[in-house]
Motif scaffolding. Sequence first.
Motif, PDB file in Angstrom:
ATOM      1  N   TYR A   1       9.219  -3.866  14.470  1.00 48.84           N
ATOM      2  CA  TYR A   1       9.709  -3.028  15.570  1.00 48.84           C
ATOM      3  C   TYR A   1       9.609  -1.545  15.236  1.00 48.84           C
ATOM      4  O   TYR A   1       9.857  -0.694  16.082  1.00 48.84           O
ATOM      5  N   ASP A   2       9.275  -1.244  14.004  1.00 51.98           N
ATOM      6  CA  ASP A   2       9.041   0.152  13.623  1.00 51.98           C
ATOM      7  C   ASP A   2       8.194   0.116  12.359  1.00 51.98           C
ATOM      8  O   ASP A   2       8.701  -0.020  11.261  1.00 51.98           O
TER       9      ASP A   2
ATOM     10  N   SER B   1       3.848   7.563  11.507  1.00 49.30           N
ATOM     11  CA  SER B   1       4.903   7.018  10.643  1.00 49.30           C
ATOM     12  C   SER B   1       6.002   6.337  11.451  1.00 49.30           C
ATOM     13  O   SER B   1       6.936   5.786  10.870  1.00 49.30           O
ATOM     14  N   THR B   2       5.886   6.369  12.778  1.00 43.15           N
ATOM     15  CA  THR B   2       6.781   5.579  13.637  1.00 43.15           C
ATOM     16  C   THR B   2       6.093   5.404  14.990  1.00 43.15           C
ATOM     17  O   THR B   2       4.911   5.706  15.134  1.00 43.15           O
ATOM     18  N   ASN B   3       6.849   4.886  15.982  1.00 47.26           N
ATOM     19  CA  ASN B   3       6.303   4.625  17.327  1.00 47.26           C
ATOM     20  C   ASN B   3       5.190   3.583  17.319  1.00 47.26           C
ATOM     21  O   ASN B   3       4.254   3.647  18.121  1.00 47.26           O
ATOM     22  N   SER B   4       5.294   2.641  16.393  1.00 51.74           N
ATOM     23  CA  SER B   4       4.367   1.517  16.374  1.00 51.74           C
ATOM     24  C   SER B   4       5.164   0.231  16.150  1.00 51.74           C
ATOM     25  O   SER B   4       6.010   0.179  15.252  1.00 51.74           O
ATOM     26  N   GLU B   5       4.887  -0.773  16.987  1.00 46.93           N
ATOM     27  CA  GLU B   5       5.533  -2.081  16.873  1.00 46.93           C
ATOM     28  C   GLU B   5       4.443  -3.149  16.919  1.00 46.93           C
ATOM     29  O   GLU B   5       3.341  -2.885  17.384  1.00 46.93           O
ATOM     30  N   PHE B   6       4.762  -4.330  16.458  1.00 42.18           N
ATOM     31  CA  PHE B   6       3.850  -5.472  16.650  1.00 42.18           C
ATOM     32  C   PHE B   6       4.678  -6.748  16.654  1.00 42.18           C
ATOM     33  O   PHE B   6       5.245  -7.133  15.637  1.00 42.18           O
TER      34      PHE B   6
ATOM     35  N   ASN C   1      15.702   0.158   0.767  1.00 42.83           N
ATOM     36  CA  ASN C   1      14.493   0.822   1.276  1.00 42.83           C
ATOM     37  C   ASN C   1      14.607   0.955   2.781  1.00 42.83           C
ATOM     38  O   ASN C   1      14.321   0.020   3.528  1.00 42.83           O
ATOM     39  N   ASP C   2      15.028   2.123   3.192  1.00 48.28           N
ATOM     40  CA  ASP C   2      15.278   2.367   4.605  1.00 48.28           C
ATOM     41  C   ASP C   2      14.011   2.944   5.251  1.00 48.28           C
ATOM     42  O   ASP C   2      13.986   4.089   5.685  1.00 48.28           O
ATOM     43  N   ASN C   3      12.935   2.124   5.249  1.00 47.69           N
ATOM     44  CA  ASN C   3      11.636   2.587   5.785  1.00 47.69           C
ATOM     45  C   ASN C   3      11.160   3.875   5.118  1.00 47.69           C
ATOM     46  O   ASN C   3      10.736   4.810   5.804  1.00 47.69           O
ATOM     47  N   GLU C   4      11.247   3.909   3.799  1.00 48.27           N
ATOM     48  CA  GLU C   4      10.866   5.132   3.088  1.00 48.27           C
ATOM     49  C   GLU C   4       9.710   4.939   2.124  1.00 48.27           C
ATOM     50  O   GLU C   4       8.875   5.822   1.967  1.00 48.27           O
ATOM     51  N   VAL C   5       9.680   3.800   1.438  1.00 48.56           N
ATOM     52  CA  VAL C   5       8.666   3.606   0.397  1.00 48.56           C
ATOM     53  C   VAL C   5       7.762   2.428   0.778  1.00 48.56           C
ATOM     54  O   VAL C   5       8.234   1.316   1.002  1.00 48.56           O
ATOM     55  N   TYR C   6       6.471   2.716   0.835  1.00 50.61           N
ATOM     56  CA  TYR C   6       5.493   1.731   1.275  1.00 50.61           C
ATOM     57  C   TYR C   6       4.415   1.541   0.224  1.00 50.61           C
ATOM     58  O   TYR C   6       4.055   2.481  -0.492  1.00 50.61           O
ATOM     59  N   PHE C   7       3.873   0.326   0.210  1.00 48.44           N
ATOM     60  CA  PHE C   7       2.687   0.027  -0.580  1.00 48.44           C
ATOM     61  C   PHE C   7       1.511   0.063   0.390  1.00 48.44           C
ATOM     62  O   PHE C   7       1.474  -0.685   1.361  1.00 48.44           O
ATOM     63  N   ALA C   8       0.567   0.971   0.129  1.00 49.45           N
ATOM     64  CA  ALA C   8      -0.605   1.092   0.997  1.00 49.45           C
ATOM     65  C   ALA C   8      -1.674   0.146   0.467  1.00 49.45           C
ATOM     66  O   ALA C   8      -2.310   0.412  -0.551  1.00 49.45           O
ATOM     67  N   ALA C   9      -1.852  -0.985   1.153  1.00 48.03           N
ATOM     68  CA  ALA C   9      -2.815  -1.991   0.698  1.00 48.03           C
ATOM     69  C   ALA C   9      -4.220  -1.573   1.119  1.00 48.03           C
ATOM     70  O   ALA C   9      -4.390  -0.957   2.170  1.00 48.03           O
ATOM     71  N   ASP C  10      -5.225  -1.887   0.310  1.00 47.93           N
ATOM     72  CA  ASP C  10      -6.578  -1.510   0.746  1.00 47.93           C
ATOM     73  C   ASP C  10      -7.355  -2.694   1.318  1.00 47.93           C
ATOM     74  O   ASP C  10      -8.227  -2.508   2.155  1.00 47.93           O
ATOM     75  N   ARG C  11      -7.038  -3.902   0.912  1.00 43.05           N
ATOM     76  CA  ARG C  11      -7.710  -5.072   1.474  1.00 43.05           C
ATOM     77  C   ARG C  11      -6.879  -6.312   1.250  1.00 43.05           C
ATOM     78  O   ARG C  11      -6.086  -6.319   0.315  1.00 43.05           O
ATOM     79  N   PRO C  12      -7.021  -7.350   2.061  1.00 41.03           N
ATOM     80  CA  PRO C  12      -7.809  -7.313   3.292  1.00 41.03           C
ATOM     81  C   PRO C  12      -7.128  -6.448   4.336  1.00 41.03           C
ATOM     82  O   PRO C  12      -5.964  -6.101   4.182  1.00 41.03           O
ATOM     83  N   TYR C  13      -7.859  -6.125   5.368  1.00 43.46           N
ATOM     84  CA  TYR C  13      -7.298  -5.323   6.449  1.00 43.46           C
ATOM     85  C   TYR C  13      -7.687  -5.972   7.772  1.00 43.46           C
ATOM     86  O   TYR C  13      -8.718  -6.649   7.869  1.00 43.46           O
TER      87      TYR C  13
ATOM     88  N   ALA D   1      -4.596  11.064  21.696  1.00 40.77           N
ATOM     89  CA  ALA D   1      -4.215   9.749  22.243  1.00 40.77           C
ATOM     90  C   ALA D   1      -3.581   8.900  21.144  1.00 40.77           C
ATOM     91  O   ALA D   1      -2.603   8.183  21.389  1.00 40.77           O
ATOM     92  N   PHE D   2      -4.113   8.997  19.931  1.00 43.83           N
ATOM     93  CA  PHE D   2      -3.511   8.253  18.814  1.00 43.83           C
ATOM     94  C   PHE D   2      -2.067   8.707  18.606  1.00 43.83           C
ATOM     95  O   PHE D   2      -1.148   7.890  18.465  1.00 43.83           O
ATOM     96  N   ALA D   3      -1.875  10.019  18.599  1.00 43.23           N
ATOM     97  CA  ALA D   3      -0.542  10.575  18.312  1.00 43.23           C
ATOM     98  C   ALA D   3       0.444  10.282  19.435  1.00 43.23           C
ATOM     99  O   ALA D   3       1.627  10.057  19.191  1.00 43.23           O
ATOM    100  N   GLU D   4      -0.024  10.266  20.653  1.00 39.12           N
ATOM    101  CA  GLU D   4       0.890  10.239  21.799  1.00 39.12           C
ATOM    102  C   GLU D   4       1.108   8.847  22.383  1.00 39.12           C
ATOM    103  O   GLU D   4       1.936   8.682  23.266  1.00 39.12           O
ATOM    104  N   THR D   5       0.386   7.871  21.883  1.00 39.80           N
ATOM    105  CA  THR D   5       0.581   6.508  22.383  1.00 39.80           C
ATOM    106  C   THR D   5       1.705   5.829  21.609  1.00 39.80           C
ATOM    107  O   THR D   5       1.653   5.754  20.381  1.00 39.80           O
ATOM    108  N   TYR D   6       2.709   5.338  22.317  1.00 39.00           N
ATOM    109  CA  TYR D   6       3.703   4.477  21.682  1.00 39.00           C
ATOM    110  C   TYR D   6       3.045   3.108  21.598  1.00 39.00           C
ATOM    111  O   TYR D   6       2.774   2.464  22.600  1.00 39.00           O
ATOM    112  N   SER D   7       2.768   2.664  20.373  1.00 43.31           N
ATOM    113  CA  SER D   7       1.835   1.560  20.189  1.00 43.31           C
ATOM    114  C   SER D   7       2.518   0.205  20.038  1.00 43.31           C
ATOM    115  O   SER D   7       3.406   0.039  19.199  1.00 43.31           O
ATOM    116  N   LEU D   8       2.065  -0.767  20.824  1.00 45.26           N
ATOM    117  CA  LEU D   8       2.505  -2.148  20.649  1.00 45.26           C
ATOM    118  C   LEU D   8       1.470  -2.966  19.895  1.00 45.26           C
ATOM    119  O   LEU D   8       1.722  -4.103  19.512  1.00 45.26           O
TER     120      LEU D   8
END
Length: 307
Positions: A181-182, A161-166, A272-284, A221-228
């Motif tokens: 950035y988050d 739910s955090t530690n991922s950027e792109f 919406n302070d990074n609280e409510v998300y729409f989980a899209a199923d496609r495309p991915y 590794a998934f949990a502990e990687t700060y992901s770019l």
Amino acid sequence: MPTILGQNQYGKAENRVVRITRDGDTHHIKDLNVSVALSGDMDDVHYSGSNANVLPTDTTKNTVFAFAKEHGIESAEQFGIHLARHFVTSQEPIKVARIRIEEYGWERIATSDGNSKFIGADEVKHSFVRKGQETRTTQITFDGERWEIISGLKDLTVMNSTNSEFWGYVKDKYTTLKEAYDRILATDVSARWRYNWTSDDERMPNWEKSYEQARKHMLQAFAETYSLSLQQTLYQMGSRIINNRSEIDEIRFSLPNNHHFLVDLEPFGLKNDNEVYFAADRPYGLIEATVLRDGVEPKIPVDMTNL
Ligand SMILES: O=c1[nH]c(=O)c2[nH]c(=O)[nH]c2[nH]1
């Protein structure tokens, strides 16, 4: 032949809402699939096309996301009760609201320091694996002399739910994606790994232990990687396994990027302070790669990962 209208209902089905509650750096997830069905005085819209009594299904969708922010999601029941009461009491023509909810459970990923209680371990406060068992797979090939064992898993669903950027990606005239950035990083892991055991003369791996350990290392590794990028996370997952399991020489991943889009709640006066998300199923996005022990030949077929 005269006809009359029978039972009818309408609404927005399968609103995939993910609500993150941030308690400091400990995050909590509620992940629901909410279907709204409303019925009442809807004869006119069917008979004549008058929409005077019709609250748009689009509005019912917005209400689901706005309520996730405003009221939070304590439980699926409490959330459904709120919604049903709202539709019936705020819209005179609506007499019955039926809310169906599926809830997907998540549990926290244990850290690599062996602390299964997750206390004091940063990474797991925002790293989750979907409840319910993944599917374990294997393919055994024997030509009378040599063995090839390719094992793996599919449908192991994980989320940070955090530690991922792109950001910092190529932008051409068709690029509209905003740099993140988050962001939420979520995927359904499909993986195939190849054992270097090939002959009855060699000591056979402990297959059960190897599976359990490979799974554990990829989760950690998934949990502990700060992901770019998901690509970077994939490589970390693969190399963690190769570095910790001498019996595995090669692993291939197929990772869908399960996009979670922040819902714009501004039109309803909500932040919406990074609280409510729409989980899209496609495309991915679909990110695929092999990670190998240096010096070995790749042998896992490229198109095998998703089988
Ligand atoms: O981790 C990611 N890798 C990508 O290649 C990509 N492309 C994209 O649109 N979003 C992402 N995210």
